[in-house]
Design an enzyme around this catalytic site. Structure first.
Site, PDB file in Angstrom:
ATOM      1  N   TYR A  12      -5.064  12.219  -2.039  1.00 58.20           N
ATOM      2  CA  TYR A  12      -5.908  11.969  -0.869  1.00 58.20           C
ATOM      3  C   TYR A  12      -5.743  13.061   0.177  1.00 58.20           C
ATOM      4  O   TYR A  12      -4.687  13.681   0.308  1.00 58.20           O
ATOM      5  CB  TYR A  12      -5.577  10.598  -0.281  1.00 58.20           C
ATOM      6  CG  TYR A  12      -5.639   9.505  -1.324  1.00 58.20           C
ATOM      7  CD1 TYR A  12      -6.846   9.158  -1.932  1.00 58.20           C
ATOM      8  CD2 TYR A  12      -4.477   8.851  -1.735  1.00 58.20           C
ATOM      9  CE1 TYR A  12      -6.904   8.184  -2.913  1.00 58.20           C
ATOM     10  CE2 TYR A  12      -4.520   7.866  -2.721  1.00 58.20           C
ATOM     11  CZ  TYR A  12      -5.731   7.540  -3.306  1.00 58.20           C
ATOM     12  OH  TYR A  12      -5.781   6.587  -4.278  1.00 58.20           O
ATOM     13  N   THR A  70       1.878  -3.109   7.522  1.00 55.10           N
ATOM     14  CA  THR A  70       2.249  -4.307   8.295  1.00 55.10           C
ATOM     15  C   THR A  70       1.476  -4.460   9.604  1.00 55.10           C
ATOM     16  O   THR A  70       1.843  -5.266  10.448  1.00 55.10           O
ATOM     17  CB  THR A  70       3.757  -4.330   8.582  1.00 55.10           C
ATOM     18  OG1 THR A  70       4.112  -3.178   9.369  1.00 55.10           O
ATOM     19  CG2 THR A  70       4.570  -4.336   7.303  1.00 55.10           C
TER      20      THR A  70
END
Length: 332
Positions: free
Chosen positions: A161, A235
């Site tokens: 990426y 998270t």
């Protein structure tokens, strides 16, 4: 109760729908804010924005409670490799209103590979979570116990990426090295650069930033090749399930004064009410069908079963009221 009413109106009245256009990536919080407006806390993250629905319905969410009885020894887990090119790095430290964040410059790249990773991952951010009390502050728990804090080194897959944003929502996109923080009379050399009084007071308020130079990221890593790993998520919203977590099997240390300085950081700008940034953690999520693997070979201690409840990693969470629990390392 007032927030609940606002939340219900938001969802069930057609007239409330245009509000969704005001949503942005930063419109979330770890805890209730007393500013008269609704900002979603973790239990609402997956409900207020359809792009964040994984926060509510995901099956591989993070953080988790690491139960040592559930860990599986994997002899094929090799040591993690850190590559700094032999250079020190610079970076900008930010008060984001939610975390203490260090973002490295692009001049000297830091990469990790090996371990459970099949690709090379580039360091994007160092993020610090911490609590208002010594018994809490880490996102991950160890056998139900928390630590005063947790350092997370967030990397993206540079082989597949172009940048972090693309990797975060893609398979094998993110690798997070997590290190528990404990208290001691002496501080970790890397964290000491970030948390000494001359530095930490430069980022008292949201949006404050301060440039640091000559950092050696290797100083942040504890002296061990042992770790615990599992597949999980980012998270914070949108909670993409693209993260490989690597929890190092030794803590790093900060002083009580440095922890106190962290708790004095505000999540707000200077002209708003002071709200401590502490307790900036997402509650633990269900493990469900996932495996927790480790290269800690417990059988060397004379135990045949890697799932024996008596097995202990090289650290424990802080035990309230016990000196040993707040600053000592328990050897395996």
């Amino acid at each position: 109760m007032h927030n609940t009413i606002l939340f219900c109106l938001f969802f069930f009245l057609p007239a409330a729908q245009p509000i969704t256009s005001k949503l942005d990536e930063g419109w979330w919080a770890y805890k209730d804010v007393v500013q008269g407006s609704f900002v979603p806390v973790p239990s609402f993250w997956g409900l207020v924005n359809s792009a964040w629905n994984l926060c509510a319905i995901g099956k591989r969410q993070s953080p988790i409670d690491i139960e040592t009885s559930h860990m599986i020894f994997d002899p094929y887990l090799t040591p993690l490799r850190l590559n700094t090119g032999g250079h020190k790095m610079g970076g900008t430290m930010y008060n984001t209103g939610k975390h203490v964040s260090l973002r490295p410059d692009k001049a000297h790249l830091v990469n990790i590979s090996g371990g459970p990773l099949g690709y090379s991952y580039r360091l994007e951010e160092v993020r610090i979570h911490f609590g208002s009390e010594d018994s809490q502050g880490s996102e991950h728990l160890l056998n139900g116990q928390g630590f005063p804090g947790e350092v997370q080194l967030i990397h993206y897959n540079q082989d597949l990426y172009a940048n972090y944003s693309e990797a975060a929502k893609s398979p094998h996109g993110i690798a997070v090295v997590s290190i528990f923080i404990k208290l001691s009379e002496n501080s970790n050399a890397f964290l000491n650069r970030m948390l000494n009084r001359d530095t930490i007071t430069r980022i008292n308020y949201k949006h404050d930033a301060f440039l640091l130079m000559g950092l050696n990221i290797a100083d942040l890593y504890p002296d061990t090749t042992r770790y615990i790993t599992y597949e999980g998520s980012i998270t914070i919203p949108p909670c993409y399930e693209t993260s490989t977590w690597i929890l190092i099997n030794k803590p790093v240390y900060v002083t009580q004064m440095q922890m106190h300085s962290l708790r004095l950081l505000s999540q707000n700008e200077p002209y708003k009410i002071f709200l401590s940034m502490s307790d900036n953690t997402r509650p633990t999520q269900p493990l469900l069908q996932r495996c927790i693997r480790t290269n800690i070979n417990f059988s060397k201690q004379g135990r045949d079963c890697p799932n024996n409840r008596a097995l202990r990693p090289q650290y424990r969470g802080n035990m309230k009221g016990t000196r040993r629990g707040s600053s000592g390392v328990v050897s395996a």
